[in-house]
Design a protein around this motif. Structure first.
Motif: not given
Length: 299
Positions: A81-84, A223-226, A228-231
């Protein structure tokens, strides 16, 4: 009806995003987002009407769909979901759009809800299919009611190698089956499917879809780059922008409950409208109701 809008591209940090544009370039922007397994054809009856009202209407192909492509072979084909949401934010940045009205359902509704929740200054209004679409991943491993588990069979299928192989070999037939199961009362659906099916031939479609349905159940890392959004999404943030939720009464994957259990997630103007005779593909099945909701928020 198939749109006659030109196909355009814009490059973000991860993608060459293909999108269709309608209306004047200086109009107030509206971004319409499709879900799985759908594509921009879901908005063919809506985008030109909004353009006729003077709005700048943008309808992108999500990652893994149609002509949208990753720009780097090494980039993780994440469907989380964070990627989208990040794709939507990056799309707006690449087109220098400071704020837009958003509409989306399924995957696209998830992206729109997340951007509205975490970056409300970028969203002037939200039309969301089926309410609060931000996944509560921490609760995903808790079994749900048997009838709900039955409707989610395809997600569990995708958790297996057999599901990967099945989607790879039979993507058009499988997605057509989901169309029929999720929109059982949509008489026009079977005749329109072939307009959308080519979007699933994208070379990244299978990988993105499989990751999406595995990540949401914690069966695949994100994705580790995402992260922060997931958190930030773990907290199930409220949506403060003016919002209208459209729910298909005949939705075969997630029928709306009689009592709205999403209302607590919206802290600003919010109303829910249940649409009789409508399934999961809300904008294509109920274009007038979707258009009316958008115009209400744009007024």
């Amino acid at each position: 009806m198939t749109t006659t809008a030109p196909l355009l591209y814009v490059r973000t940090s991860m993608l060459d995003v293909a999108y269709e544009a309608h209306g004047p370039a200086d109009g107030k922007p509206v971004i319409l987002l499709h879900g799985f397994p759908y594509d921009p054809r879901g908005y063919d009856a809506i985008a030109p009407e909004l353009a006729g009202h003077g709005y700048r209407v943008l309808v992108p192909y999500l990652r893994g769909y149609g002509p949208t492509r990753f720009i780097n072979e090494q980039v993780m084909r994440s469907g989380q979901q964070a990627a989208l949401a990040k794709d939507l934010l990056d799309f707006m940045d690449a087109l220098a759009i400071p704020q837009a009205t958003l509409a989306g359902y399924d995957w696209g509704g998830r992206a729109a809800c997340i951007v509205a929740a975490l970056w409300p200054e970028r969203v002037s209004g939200l039309v969301t299919g089926d309410g609060y679409n931000i996944q509560d991943i921490a609760k995903s491993l808790t079994p749900r009611a048997p009838e709900t588990e039955h409707r989610l069979w395809y997600q569990y299928y995708f958790h297996t190698q057999r599901g990967v192989d099945g989607l790879t070999a039979n993507r058009r037939d499988l997605c057509q089956l989901l169309w029929s199961l999720w929109s059982p009362s949509w008489a026009e659906g079977p005749g329109l499917y072939e307009q959308t099916a080519p979007s699933f031939d994208n070379p990244d479609f299978v990988e993105v879809v499989i990751h999406s349905y595995r990540h949401r159940f914690m069966y695949a890392p994100g994705d580790p780059a995402l992260e922060a959004i997931e958190q930030a999404l773990v907290l199930q943030p409220a949506i403060s922008v003016p919002s209208i939720s459209l729910c298909g009464a005949d939705d075969g994957v997630g029928p709306p409950p009689e009592e709205d259990d999403d209302v607590a997630h919206f802290s600003g103007f919010y109303r829910r409208q249940v649409l009789p005779g409508v399934g999961h593909n809300i904008p294509q099945e109920a274009p007038q109701a979707t258009l009316d909701a958008l115009l209400e928020l744009l007024a």
